[in-house]
Design an enzyme around this catalytic site. Structure first.
Site, PDB file in Angstrom:
ATOM      1  N   TYR A   5       1.195  -1.573   0.141  1.00 45.05           N
ATOM      2  CA  TYR A   5      -0.353  -0.002  -0.098  1.00 45.05           C
ATOM      3  C   TYR A   5       1.130   1.691  -0.059  1.00 45.05           C
ATOM      4  O   TYR A   5       2.205   1.068  -0.181  1.00 45.05           O
ATOM      5  CB  TYR A   5      -1.141  -0.183   1.732  1.00 45.05           C
ATOM      6  CG  TYR A   5      -0.471   0.220   2.725  1.00 45.05           C
ATOM      7  CD1 TYR A   5       0.593  -0.699   2.995  1.00 45.05           C
ATOM      8  CD2 TYR A   5      -0.452   1.240   2.970  1.00 45.05           C
ATOM      9  CE1 TYR A   5       0.523  -0.245   4.920  1.00 45.05           C
ATOM     10  CE2 TYR A   5       0.341   1.715   4.566  1.00 45.05           C
ATOM     11  CZ  TYR A   5       1.173   0.779   5.029  1.00 45.05           C
ATOM     12  OH  TYR A   5       1.485   1.593   6.336  1.00 45.05           O
ATOM     13  N   GLU A  42      11.850   3.004  14.463  1.00 41.53           N
ATOM     14  CA  GLU A  42      11.318   3.977  13.642  1.00 41.53           C
ATOM     15  C   GLU A  42       9.859   3.989  14.907  1.00 41.53           C
ATOM     16  O   GLU A  42       9.771   3.035  15.251  1.00 41.53           O
ATOM     17  CB  GLU A  42      11.018   3.889  12.078  1.00 41.53           C
ATOM     18  CG  GLU A  42       9.762   2.599  11.895  1.00 41.53           C
ATOM     19  CD  GLU A  42       9.901   2.289  10.587  1.00 41.53           C
ATOM     20  OE1 GLU A  42       9.902   2.727   9.746  1.00 41.53           O
ATOM     21  OE2 GLU A  42      10.034   0.847  10.006  1.00 41.53           O
TER      22      GLU A  42
HETATM   23  N1  PDD Z   1       2.739   5.529   7.634  1.00 40.63           N
HETATM   24  N2  PDD Z   1       7.888   3.984   8.847  1.00 40.63           N
HETATM   25  C1  PDD Z   1       6.446   3.074   8.944  1.00 40.63           C
HETATM   26  C2  PDD Z   1       6.252   1.848  10.128  1.00 40.63           C
HETATM   27  C3  PDD Z   1       5.271   3.758   8.543  1.00 40.63           C
HETATM   28  O1  PDD Z   1       4.225   2.878   8.451  1.00 40.63           O
HETATM   29  C4  PDD Z   1       5.587   5.278   7.773  1.00 40.63           C
HETATM   30  C5  PDD Z   1       4.061   5.510   6.912  1.00 40.63           C
HETATM   31  C6  PDD Z   1       6.506   5.416   7.503  1.00 40.63           C
HETATM   32  C7  PDD Z   1       6.611   7.088   6.941  1.00 40.63           C
HETATM   33  O2  PDD Z   1       6.666   7.052   5.512  1.00 40.63           O
HETATM   34  P1  PDD Z   1       6.174   8.507   4.584  1.00 40.63           P
HETATM   35  O3  PDD Z   1       6.808   8.818   5.066  1.00 40.63           O
HETATM   36  O4  PDD Z   1       6.363   7.159   3.333  1.00 40.63           O
HETATM   37  O5  PDD Z   1       4.564   8.368   5.546  1.00 40.63           O
HETATM   38  C8  PDD Z   1       7.547   4.850   8.302  1.00 40.63           C
HETATM   39  C9  PDD Z   1       1.508   5.759   6.705  1.00 40.63           C
HETATM   40  C10 PDD Z   1       1.046   6.803   6.479  1.00 40.63           C
HETATM   41  C11 PDD Z   1       0.998   4.793   7.767  1.00 40.63           C
HETATM   42  O6  PDD Z   1       0.786   3.768   7.479  1.00 40.63           O
HETATM   43  O7  PDD Z   1      -0.373   5.414   7.148  1.00 40.63           O
END
Ligand code: PDD
Length: 289
Positions: free
Chosen positions: A33, A181
């Site tokens: 996704y 993270e």
């Molecule tokens: N989440 N780490 C994890 C485990 C994540 O699920 C996400 C993103 C990020 C940050 O990635 P990005 O900068 O590409 O949003 C880091 C999304 C937004 C979600 O699951 O809703």
């Protein structure tokens, strides 16, 4: 106007949208996704999301015949039809429906689901002044969290722990104490003017907001190193912050209830926030201030 969703070529009211009970995304989390920010009706960092989406499909051997151009057109059409200026576009591509069997079906038919939901980005500007708290949890996830799959149960439990504790996020910590993270965000600290974040590896998601920050930091003379830090180091940091699509940058002012630095958002985070929101405005025309 009802919320609209896209399911395998059809746009229909969200409440009427669904997938079959033998969908492999549902039964095995056999799906990838993306979550994309929509601001001013435009998609933020769309080319980077497309690159990550293709890399994830390849990592899971999901055959998805639609071209980038066609996917972009369908995504933009759904965004326009939903009409929200501030929103989140959710895209899920799975190995489709098949008689339940762990191995891949011999004639897979990938499925594409998209939704668009209104989202208030303005709240993130207000939170720059207050900062947010995080708790810490053990990282219980599988060994390839660099692939953005819908298998998010450990993240779900971590985020619920955070919610129960009145915190914004849960930072996931490895057995050796390394901060990896957040449940849905990347983690950063500032020490002596230098910013630290976990290097890309199988243990973190390569966040799009993370790479935007790495690209923009030099513009505001901030030095960033991709070097892991442990929880003890984070606790004694000058500043901390998190990044993601839904939280482009937010100061972290408490870890497990204990203040980071003086417990207020710090100057390095503020400089980076200025650069990040300026880039968002440059890309989308949306201005928060
Ligand atoms: N989440 N780490 C994890 C485990 C994540 O699920 C996400 C993103 C990020 C940050 O990635 P990005 O900068 O590409 O949003 C880091 C999304 C937004 C979600 O699951 O809703």
């Amino acid at each position: 106007m009802p919320q609209l969703a896209y399911v395998d070529g059809r746009v229909l009211p969200l409440r009427d949208a669904g997938v079959g009970v033998e969908d492999r995304g549902l039964q095995f989390a056999d799906a990838i996704y993306e979550v994309v920010a929509v601001l001013g009706g435009r998609l933020l960092d769309w080319p980077a999301h497309l690159v990550r989406l293709r890399r994830n499909l390849a990592a899971l051997f999901i055959d998805f015949p639609m071209s980038d151009a066609a996917l972009s057109a369908q995504a933009l059409r759904l965004v326009a039809a939903n009409g929200h200026k501030q929103a989140l576009l959710y895209i899920q591509i799975g190995r489709g429906a098949a008689r339940r069997d762990h191995g891949f079906p011999s004639d897979p038919n990938a499925s594409l689901i998209m939704t668009v939901r209104r989202f208030d980005f303005q709240q993130r500007i207000a939170q720059l002044q207050t900062g947010v708290g995080v708790i810490t949890v053990n990282d219980m996830r599988w060994g390839r969290v660099d692939i953005k799959t819908t298998g998010l149960l450990a993240n779900v439990l971590a985020k619920q722990d955070a919610r129960n504790a009145g915190a914004f996020e849960a930072w996931m910590v490895a057995e050796d104490g390394t901060v990896r993270e957040g449940g849905s965000t990347n983690a950063w600290i500032v020490r002596g003017g230098t910013v630290f974040t976990h290097p890309l590896s199988r243990h973190i998601l390569p966040g799009i907001a993370r790479s935007a920050l790495l690209r923009l930091a030099a513009d505001v003379q901030v030095r960033v190193v991709e070097e892991a830090f442990d929880l003890e180091t984070a606790r004694s940091a000058d500043e901390a912050f998190l990044t993601s699509t839904t939280s482009p940058i937010l100061p972290v002012v408490r870890i497990d209830g204990v203040a980071v630095g003086d417990g207020k958002p710090g100057p390095v985070t503020a400089r980076l926030a200025g650069a990040i929101w300026a880039d968002i405005t440059a890309q989308t025309g949306w201005t928060a201030f």
